[in-house]
Design a protein around this motif. Structure first.
Motif, PDB file in Angstrom:
ATOM      1  N   PHE A  83       0.833  -1.200   0.000  1.00  0.00           N
ATOM      2  CA  PHE A  83       0.000   0.000   0.000  1.00  0.00           C
ATOM      3  C   PHE A  83       0.870   1.254   0.000  1.00  0.00           C
ATOM      4  N   TYR A  84       1.993   1.196   0.708  1.00  0.00           N
ATOM      5  CA  TYR A  84       2.847   2.384   0.834  1.00  0.00           C
ATOM      6  C   TYR A  84       3.827   2.525  -0.325  1.00  0.00           C
ATOM      7  N   ALA A  85       3.724   1.647  -1.315  1.00  0.00           N
ATOM      8  CA  ALA A  85       4.536   1.785  -2.520  1.00  0.00           C
ATOM      9  C   ALA A  85       3.952   2.826  -3.460  1.00  0.00           C
ATOM     10  N   GLU A  86       2.736   3.289  -3.179  1.00  0.00           N
ATOM     11  CA  GLU A  86       2.037   4.207  -4.073  1.00  0.00           C
ATOM     12  C   GLU A  86       1.575   5.446  -3.324  1.00  0.00           C
ATOM     13  N   SER A  87       1.672   6.587  -3.980  1.00  0.00           N
ATOM     14  CA  SER A  87       1.161   7.844  -3.429  1.00  0.00           C
ATOM     15  C   SER A  87       0.457   8.585  -4.555  1.00  0.00           C
ATOM     16  N   LYS A  88      -0.800   8.947  -4.329  1.00  0.00           N
ATOM     17  CA  LYS A  88      -1.558   9.639  -5.368  1.00  0.00           C
ATOM     18  C   LYS A  88      -2.781  10.321  -4.779  1.00  0.00           C
ATOM     19  N   LYS A  89      -3.267  11.299  -5.519  1.00  0.00           N
ATOM     20  CA  LYS A  89      -4.532  11.967  -5.218  1.00  0.00           C
ATOM     21  C   LYS A  89      -5.503  11.592  -6.326  1.00  0.00           C
ATOM     22  N   VAL A  90      -6.654  11.076  -5.953  1.00  0.00           N
ATOM     23  CA  VAL A  90      -7.590  10.533  -6.938  1.00  0.00           C
ATOM     24  C   VAL A  90      -8.825  11.428  -7.035  1.00  0.00           C
ATOM     25  N   SER A  91      -9.104  11.886  -8.228  1.00  0.00           N
ATOM     26  CA  SER A  91     -10.259  12.753  -8.476  1.00  0.00           C
ATOM     27  C   SER A  91     -11.545  11.940  -8.546  1.00  0.00           C
ATOM     28  N   ASN A  92     -12.594  12.458  -7.927  1.00  0.00           N
ATOM     29  CA  ASN A  92     -13.927  11.836  -8.006  1.00  0.00           C
ATOM     30  C   ASN A  92     -14.902  12.690  -8.804  1.00  0.00           C
ATOM     31  N   ALA A  93     -14.386  13.609  -9.633  1.00  0.00           N
ATOM     32  CA  ALA A  93     -15.249  14.542 -10.354  1.00  0.00           C
ATOM     33  C   ALA A  93     -16.224  13.830 -11.281  1.00  0.00           C
ATOM     34  N   ARG A  94     -15.773  12.790 -11.979  1.00  0.00           N
ATOM     35  CA  ARG A  94     -16.673  12.089 -12.885  1.00  0.00           C
ATOM     36  C   ARG A  94     -17.817  11.429 -12.112  1.00  0.00           C
ATOM     37  N   MET A  95     -17.514  10.826 -10.990  1.00  0.00           N
ATOM     38  CA  MET A  95     -18.548  10.214 -10.156  1.00  0.00           C
ATOM     39  C   MET A  95     -19.630  11.230  -9.792  1.00  0.00           C
ATOM     40  N   LYS A  96     -19.203  12.405  -9.391  1.00  0.00           N
ATOM     41  CA  LYS A  96     -20.161  13.439  -8.985  1.00  0.00           C
ATOM     42  C   LYS A  96     -20.937  13.981 -10.176  1.00  0.00           C
ATOM     43  N   ASN A  97     -20.233  14.237 -11.268  1.00  0.00           N
ATOM     44  CA  ASN A  97     -20.880  14.867 -12.413  1.00  0.00           C
ATOM     45  C   ASN A  97     -21.803  13.926 -13.173  1.00  0.00           C
ATOM     46  N   GLU A  98     -21.373  12.682 -13.388  1.00  0.00           N
ATOM     47  CA  GLU A  98     -22.152  11.760 -14.215  1.00  0.00           C
ATOM     48  C   GLU A  98     -23.146  10.928 -13.424  1.00  0.00           C
ATOM     49  N   LEU A  99     -22.829  10.650 -12.161  1.00  0.00           N
ATOM     50  CA  LEU A  99     -23.753   9.858 -11.342  1.00  0.00           C
ATOM     51  C   LEU A  99     -24.585  10.730 -10.407  1.00  0.00           C
ATOM     52  N   GLY A 100     -24.211  11.987 -10.282  1.00  0.00           N
ATOM     53  CA  GLY A 100     -24.953  12.892  -9.401  1.00  0.00           C
ATOM     54  C   GLY A 100     -24.814  12.543  -7.934  1.00  0.00           C
ATOM     55  N   VAL A 101     -23.695  11.957  -7.569  1.00  0.00           N
ATOM     56  CA  VAL A 101     -23.503  11.506  -6.191  1.00  0.00           C
ATOM     57  C   VAL A 101     -23.112  12.668  -5.290  1.00  0.00           C
ATOM     58  N   LYS A 102     -23.790  12.763  -4.151  1.00  0.00           N
ATOM     59  CA  LYS A 102     -23.390  13.679  -3.091  1.00  0.00           C
ATOM     60  C   LYS A 102     -22.920  12.818  -1.922  1.00  0.00           C
ATOM     61  N   LEU A 103     -21.660  12.946  -1.588  1.00  0.00           N
ATOM     62  CA  LEU A 103     -21.081  12.101  -0.559  1.00  0.00           C
ATOM     63  C   LEU A 103     -21.649  12.423   0.821  1.00  0.00           C
ATOM     64  N   ALA A 104     -22.010  11.390   1.547  1.00  0.00           N
ATOM     65  CA  ALA A 104     -22.432  11.584   2.937  1.00  0.00           C
ATOM     66  C   ALA A 104     -21.235  11.908   3.813  1.00  0.00           C
ATOM     67  N   TYR A 105     -20.072  11.387   3.417  1.00  0.00           N
ATOM     68  CA  TYR A 105     -18.849  11.577   4.192  1.00  0.00           C
ATOM     69  C   TYR A 105     -17.737  12.032   3.245  1.00  0.00           C
ATOM     70  N   PRO A 106     -17.720  13.322   2.896  1.00  0.00           N
ATOM     71  CA  PRO A 106     -16.767  13.812   1.903  1.00  0.00           C
ATOM     72  C   PRO A 106     -15.305  13.720   2.335  1.00  0.00           C
ATOM     73  N   THR A 107     -15.064  13.644   3.649  1.00  0.00           N
ATOM     74  CA  THR A 107     -13.704  13.448   4.136  1.00  0.00           C
ATOM     75  C   THR A 107     -13.736  12.501   5.326  1.00  0.00           C
ATOM     76  N   TYR A 108     -12.546  12.067   5.743  1.00  0.00           N
ATOM     77  CA  TYR A 108     -12.466  11.186   6.913  1.00  0.00           C
ATOM     78  C   TYR A 108     -12.918  11.891   8.187  1.00  0.00           C
ATOM     79  N   ILE A 109     -12.924  13.217   8.178  1.00  0.00           N
ATOM     80  CA  ILE A 109     -13.337  13.966   9.368  1.00  0.00           C
ATOM     81  C   ILE A 109     -14.807  13.690   9.682  1.00  0.00           C
TER      82      ILE A 109
END
Length: 287
Positions: free
Chosen positions: A252-278
């Motif tokens: 798991f620690y061999a990889e570091s990246k930031k992953v965009s969820n824009a397509r999920m929101k735009n095409e599926l209309g998803v509103k996250l109940a928990y947008p962050t770990y907070i």
């Protein structure tokens, strides 16, 4: 009547299945042991034991009556077990129109902390990521040849009630792994269910979505925030090369990246109940 068959009716698929069952869907699926299958039957589901090796005619019969199939079993060294054993049954089923595959953001490999999205060419660097990409491609090809809708949902680390930093800290088993510059996304199990449910209505074709939260963050920050919520000491930092870590954890620690969820929101209309770990950890801590 809509009928969902889940290969691997476990933690993530279980949340979705409970939602759909409440809406009148018939749910079937597999478990790894007879005890787990019996537990699924207590929910009113049709359940089968699948060891990843033997074809069961009863499973094939259930697939012939299903309208949707969700694949939630990780591939092994010899590939995706559901594909290897049941691909022909799924392709031949006249009623199955939709196939969903729970994949992983590990297919992107290491972007050294930079952003990736669904247009980023996959470049897995771990065996786990390579197997995931092979499985994605196999199901996509099945969709192309059979005319069935394929939805690939690329997931990061999954958390939720019973499986979170809060639970690890309460059990005294939390590890705060620190690697300079390491960032990654995560996703709450409820948001996986919301995104998958939204994808059930997609038209025919091949669809790929990153199903992640909004906040790529260092893993050690999540543990530290959980400790702050609970008012307990923060575990000491551990190097990811620690020999006590499992090979899976070290990969798991061999990889570091930031992953965009824009397509999920735009095409599926998803509103996250928990947008962050907070939000996610506060909800779990208060439940």
């Amino acid at each position: 009547m809509n009928r969902l068959f889940c290969f691997g009716l476990g933690y993530s698929a279980g949340v979705l299945s409970r939602r759909l069952a409440a809406k009148g869907w018939r749910i079937s699926g597999t478990a790894t042991t007879a005890e787990k299958a019996d537990a699924l039957k207590q929910h009113g589901y049709e359940a089968f034991v699948f060891d990843g090796h033997e074809r069961d005619s009863a499973v094939a019969d259930a697939l012939s009556r299903s309208t949707h199939v969700l694949l939630s079993i990780p591939p092994g060294e010899d590939g995706d077990p559901a594909y290897r054993i049941y691909a022909s049954d799924i392709a031949a089923s006249p009623s199955i129109a939709w196939i969903g595959y729970f994949s992983s953001i590990s297919v992107y490999g290491d972007s050294k902390g930079e952003w990736v999205d669904e247009t980023t060419p996959p470049g897995p660097v771990t065996d786990r990521g390579k197997r995931r990409l092979d499985a994605e491609n196999a199901w996509i090809e099945l969709g192309r040849t059979s005319g069935k809708t394929i939805v690939v949902l690329r997931l990061p680390g999954i958390y939720g009630p019973g499986r979170s930093a809060i639970d690890q800290l309460r059990a005294g088993k939390a590890r705060r792994i620190f690697k300079p510059g390491q960032v990654t996304n995560r996703v709450h199990v409820d948001d996986i269910a919301t995104s998958t449910e939204a994808a059930l209505g997609l038209a025919s074709g091949i669809h790929v979505f990153n199903v992640t939260d909004d906040l790529p963050a260092p893993p050690q920050d999540v543990i530290a925030y959980g400790a702050e919520i609970l008012g307990v000491p923060c575990p000491p930092a551990t190097d990811p090369t620690d020999a006590s870590l499992s090979p899976m954890a070290r990969s798991f620690y061999a990889e570091s990246k930031k992953v965009s969820n824009a397509r999920m929101k735009n095409e599926l209309g998803v509103k996250l109940a928990y947008p962050t770990y907070i939000e996610g950890l506060n909800s779990i801590a208060s439940s």
